[in-house]
Design a protein around this motif. Sequence first.
Motif, PDB file in Angstrom:
ATOM      1  N   ASP A  14     -16.960  -1.550  11.620  1.00 45.20           N
ATOM      2  CA  ASP A  14     -16.423  -0.385  10.895  1.00 45.20           C
ATOM      3  C   ASP A  14     -15.097   0.052  11.485  1.00 45.20           C
ATOM      4  O   ASP A  14     -14.162   0.429  10.756  1.00 45.20           O
ATOM      5  N   LEU A  15     -15.020   0.044  12.841  1.00 41.31           N
ATOM      6  CA  LEU A  15     -13.779   0.446  13.505  1.00 41.31           C
ATOM      7  C   LEU A  15     -12.644  -0.504  13.154  1.00 41.31           C
ATOM      8  O   LEU A  15     -11.516  -0.082  12.880  1.00 41.31           O
ATOM      9  N   ILE A  16     -12.956  -1.818  13.146  1.00 43.94           N
ATOM     10  CA  ILE A  16     -11.923  -2.810  12.799  1.00 43.94           C
ATOM     11  C   ILE A  16     -11.458  -2.611  11.357  1.00 43.94           C
ATOM     12  O   ILE A  16     -10.260  -2.661  11.050  1.00 43.94           O
ATOM     13  N   GLU A  17     -12.420  -2.375  10.438  1.00 45.74           N
ATOM     14  CA  GLU A  17     -12.046  -2.144   9.036  1.00 45.74           C
ATOM     15  C   GLU A  17     -11.175  -0.904   8.899  1.00 45.74           C
ATOM     16  O   GLU A  17     -10.199  -0.888   8.139  1.00 45.74           O
ATOM     17  N   LEU A  18     -11.557   0.166   9.661  1.00 46.40           N
ATOM     18  CA  LEU A  18     -10.764   1.396   9.605  1.00 46.40           C
ATOM     19  C   LEU A  18      -9.354   1.156  10.126  1.00 46.40           C
ATOM     20  O   LEU A  18      -8.364   1.614   9.535  1.00 46.40           O
ATOM     21  N   GLN A  19      -9.252   0.401  11.249  1.00 48.68           N
ATOM     22  CA  GLN A  19      -7.930   0.114  11.806  1.00 48.68           C
ATOM     23  C   GLN A  19      -7.105  -0.737  10.845  1.00 48.68           C
ATOM     24  O   GLN A  19      -5.903  -0.517  10.680  1.00 48.68           O
ATOM     25  N   ASN A  20      -7.765  -1.730  10.218  1.00 56.65           N
ATOM     26  CA  ASN A  20      -7.045  -2.563   9.239  1.00 56.65           C
ATOM     27  C   ASN A  20      -6.539  -1.720   8.073  1.00 56.65           C
ATOM     28  O   ASN A  20      -5.428  -1.922   7.562  1.00 56.65           O
ATOM     29  N   LYS A  21      -7.402  -0.782   7.643  1.00 58.24           N
ATOM     30  CA  LYS A  21      -6.991   0.098   6.546  1.00 58.24           C
ATOM     31  C   LYS A  21      -5.794   0.946   6.949  1.00 58.24           C
ATOM     32  O   LYS A  21      -4.843   1.119   6.182  1.00 58.24           O
ATOM     33  N   GLU A  22      -5.852   1.489   8.191  1.00 58.13           N
ATOM     34  CA  GLU A  22      -4.731   2.307   8.671  1.00 58.13           C
ATOM     35  C   GLU A  22      -3.456   1.474   8.767  1.00 58.13           C
ATOM     36  O   GLU A  22      -2.368   1.943   8.418  1.00 58.13           O
ATOM     37  N   ILE A  23      -3.602   0.217   9.281  1.00 62.53           N
ATOM     38  CA  ILE A  23      -2.421  -0.657   9.399  1.00 62.53           C
ATOM     39  C   ILE A  23      -1.842  -0.953   8.022  1.00 62.53           C
ATOM     40  O   ILE A  23      -0.620  -0.927   7.815  1.00 62.53           O
ATOM     41  N   LEU A  24      -2.743  -1.215   7.037  1.00 61.29           N
ATOM     42  CA  LEU A  24      -2.276  -1.486   5.671  1.00 61.29           C
ATOM     43  C   LEU A  24      -1.544  -0.280   5.090  1.00 61.29           C
ATOM     44  O   LEU A  24      -0.475  -0.420   4.479  1.00 61.29           O
ATOM     45  N   GLU A  25      -2.132   0.915   5.302  1.00 68.35           N
ATOM     46  CA  GLU A  25      -1.490   2.133   4.801  1.00 68.35           C
ATOM     47  C   GLU A  25      -0.133   2.341   5.465  1.00 68.35           C
ATOM     48  O   GLU A  25       0.843   2.720   4.802  1.00 68.35           O
ATOM     49  N   ASN A  26      -0.074   2.111   6.800  1.00 65.92           N
ATOM     50  CA  ASN A  26       1.197   2.261   7.516  1.00 65.92           C
ATOM     51  C   ASN A  26       2.227   1.263   7.003  1.00 65.92           C
ATOM     52  O   ASN A  26       3.410   1.593   6.839  1.00 65.92           O
ATOM     53  N   ASN A  27       1.786   0.018   6.758  1.00 66.35           N
ATOM     54  CA  ASN A  27       2.713  -1.002   6.230  1.00 66.35           C
ATOM     55  C   ASN A  27       3.239  -0.609   4.852  1.00 66.35           C
ATOM     56  O   ASN A  27       4.425  -0.774   4.548  1.00 66.35           O
ATOM     57  N   GLN A  28       2.322  -0.084   4.008  1.00 66.11           N
ATOM     58  CA  GLN A  28       2.747   0.347   2.677  1.00 66.11           C
ATOM     59  C   GLN A  28       3.754   1.489   2.771  1.00 66.11           C
ATOM     60  O   GLN A  28       4.749   1.537   2.040  1.00 66.11           O
ATOM     61  N   THR A  29       3.450   2.438   3.695  1.00 63.61           N
ATOM     62  CA  THR A  29       4.369   3.570   3.884  1.00 63.61           C
ATOM     63  C   THR A  29       5.730   3.093   4.367  1.00 63.61           C
ATOM     64  O   THR A  29       6.778   3.529   3.876  1.00 63.61           O
ATOM     65  N   LEU A  30       5.723   2.169   5.351  1.00 65.59           N
ATOM     66  CA  LEU A  30       6.984   1.643   5.874  1.00 65.59           C
ATOM     67  C   LEU A  30       7.740   0.860   4.802  1.00 65.59           C
ATOM     68  O   LEU A  30       8.961   0.933   4.708  1.00 65.59           O
ATOM     69  N   GLN A  31       6.975   0.110   3.978  1.00 70.16           N
ATOM     70  CA  GLN A  31       7.620  -0.658   2.898  1.00 70.16           C
ATOM     71  C   GLN A  31       8.298   0.280   1.909  1.00 70.16           C
ATOM     72  O   GLN A  31       9.425   0.033   1.466  1.00 70.16           O
ATOM     73  N   LYS A  32       7.592   1.382   1.560  1.00 68.57           N
ATOM     74  CA  LYS A  32       8.203   2.363   0.654  1.00 68.57           C
ATOM     75  C   LYS A  32       9.441   2.977   1.274  1.00 68.57           C
ATOM     76  O   LYS A  32      10.451   3.207   0.593  1.00 68.57           O
ATOM     77  N   GLU A  33       9.353   3.257   2.596  1.00 69.69           N
ATOM     78  CA  GLU A  33      10.498   3.850   3.276  1.00 69.69           C
ATOM     79  C   GLU A  33      11.676   2.881   3.286  1.00 69.69           C
ATOM     80  O   GLU A  33      12.823   3.272   3.069  1.00 69.69           O
ATOM     81  N   VAL A  34      11.378   1.583   3.538  1.00 73.42           N
ATOM     82  CA  VAL A  34      12.453   0.569   3.541  1.00 73.42           C
ATOM     83  C   VAL A  34      13.081   0.451   2.155  1.00 73.42           C
ATOM     84  O   VAL A  34      14.303   0.374   2.014  1.00 73.42           O
ATOM     85  N   GLU A  35      12.225   0.434   1.108  1.00 71.46           N
ATOM     86  CA  GLU A  35      12.746   0.354  -0.259  1.00 71.46           C
ATOM     87  C   GLU A  35      13.622   1.554  -0.581  1.00 71.46           C
ATOM     88  O   GLU A  35      14.680   1.433  -1.211  1.00 71.46           O
ATOM     89  N   LYS A  36      13.141   2.749  -0.124  1.00 71.66           N
ATOM     90  CA  LYS A  36      13.925   3.969  -0.373  1.00 71.66           C
ATOM     91  C   LYS A  36      15.280   3.889   0.331  1.00 71.66           C
ATOM     92  O   LYS A  36      16.324   4.201  -0.255  1.00 71.66           O
TER      93      LYS A  36
END
Length: 715
Positions: A464-486
């Motif tokens: 569960d912890l690994i899944e949560l961390q993966n989810k957080e990493i995915l969300e952070n990557n998406q946020t960073l990708q949006k920031e880079v696109e912006k």
Amino acid sequence: MHTRTSPIYKVVFLLFSLNGIVHAQVKLDSLRTLIHSTAADTTRTLAYCELAYQFYNKNLDSTAKYAQVAKSLATKIQFSKGYGRALRCEAIPFLFKGDHKKAVELLEQANAIAEQTNDLKGIGDSKTALGAIYRNEGDYEKAMGYFSGALNVKKKINDLQGVGTLLNNMGVIYFDIHDFEKALEYYQQAYDLQRKLNDEPGMGRSLTNLGQAHQALRKFNQALIDFKKALQVVEAAGDKRGLTLVYSSLATIYTETHKLDSAKEFLVKGEAICNELGFKDRLADHHNSYAFYYLTSTQPAKAVQHASLAISLSKQADNTNILLKALDYYSQAAYQLGMYKDAFDHSKYRQKIQDSIVSDKVKRNSMLADFNLKQEQIKNELEKNKLEKIASDERHRRIINSFAGVTGTIFVIALFAFVAFRKFRKQNRLLQKQRHELTEQYQAISEQDEELKEINEALKKANDLIELQNKEILENNQTLQKEVEKRTREIIDYNQQLEKFAHLSAHNLRAPVARILGLSNLLKSSPSENENQVLCHLKTAANELDVVVKDLNLILQLQDEQPPLSDVNIEQQVAIAKLKLEQQISHSGATLEEHYYANGNINTIKPYFQFIIYALLDNAIKYRDERRPLQIKIETKIEDGYFLLSIADNGLGLDEKHHPKLFDFYTRFHFHVAGKGLGLYIAKSYADAMKGSLTIESKEGVGCVFTLRLPLASA
């Protein structure tokens, strides 16, 4: 729905509060009288210890003072039992001020002395305090070990008040591992016992814990009832430490239910008491409550300040649970402020701490499971003994009946019965041996099954912890990708503006430079003829060039570092703009109407704000409709978390098809008045720099309405 409190109830509660205060004061007075009497030194030593304990939740300096006096007196008369109790009292200030190492050292000395002198009360008190320290540090295995040992001692000496405290502490451990239903059971047992004993400080703590457990289960109405009851009890008992905990809990639940005014009231009250008493752990937790409040009220900058204080104080208090909460609040607030690296660093630090205690959590669950298993084994053993006794009684009854049935005159029958009885006993022993072996095998299988369950649970939690961390990493990557696109879009837009800017700059510079070169050649070829006229034209061309260069410099300044924020008076800035345009206003015959519905001051970039007002008023005057008197309306208001400034006029207006290009630089749509097409471009750029917007509503022949919108977080 609020119910009206009856006058009788108010009187009863007032008498109850006064009774608690008077009772506490009488106890203090009696202890002081005993100290100054001719009582034996051993009695006076114990009285000093009790006096030190009475002040632990009111004044830690007094606790330390009386503990030192008791320690000195016990040393003087070689009173080991009193010396041990004095050490426990001396440890209290260190415990509450976060010096756990010193507190553990003193408590272990006190526990050793209590065991040597067979002071059961001292053993129970020392183990209780040591368990509380290890619980704060997150070592639940040690904490539960000390609490279990203390509970056995307290029950043995019938110290029911101590039993209530230990039930509360065990409930806190279940709360920390998120078993809130189990925590509620322990808290309720503790509260029922403390209410029978009229233990007011204990009742206050239990009620506060019940409220926190109900809040964790999202039962906010019940939690609020618990906290209000706790507030009445701790106020009546004069328990200042308990009062800080209740204030913090009330502030948190009011924040979570978005009753921010009530939350702020309790935060201020709690902070005053925490600063007065110097409890670092309570002050750290209170700053966490502040951080949560400011996060909820969308003030991340203040949330960062309080979370930073909570981090520092929780480290000093050596309280891991409070530190993790503070790091979480700091990361959230820093992310909202755009401090992504800072947010990531604190989140990473928090994850590091969590990773370091993952194995401890598995051990905690194992330890708690063992604790419950031992209780179940004791229960099963008692049931087993009971069944064996019944079976034994049944066998004896059958034997007696058998002997009574075969008793007679025939010796052969008696002998046969005797042989049969011996054979039965032999078979019975064989059966008992087989049953014992089966029981051992069953216990071994049960233990293996429990171990497998624990391993599966640990693996599930790790997964569960690994899944949560993966989810957080995915969300952070998406946020960073949006920031880079912006940022990429911004750079593309900026490069396009630079390209257009370079083209227009070259075009605007070419004309005055060409005139200057031509006039210079003319002056060179005929220096005496029309010299003054040539110089005059040369000066005019140079002035035009200077204006273009100044305009270019003004545009380039938009990319420089922004000036700092400051408090700006709205009416004063409007007055300054009117003063600068006084001649134009007078010449145009304009009438200005002003309505200020927002606060008098805003926090923004003063030169940017001042320029925008000037540019919009100047624009209204320049492009007025000569067929009717010019009317300008200035209005401010607050709407949906934004500050709005609108400037409306009844001038020439603008066709909607021109709106998209209105704020481009060097763009003009009316050429009957002087202008360069820069004012509105710069005003729009300043609005964007303040994270706001500048928009237009206009209809040709009717007029224009320009609206400046700034977020309150930066305004």
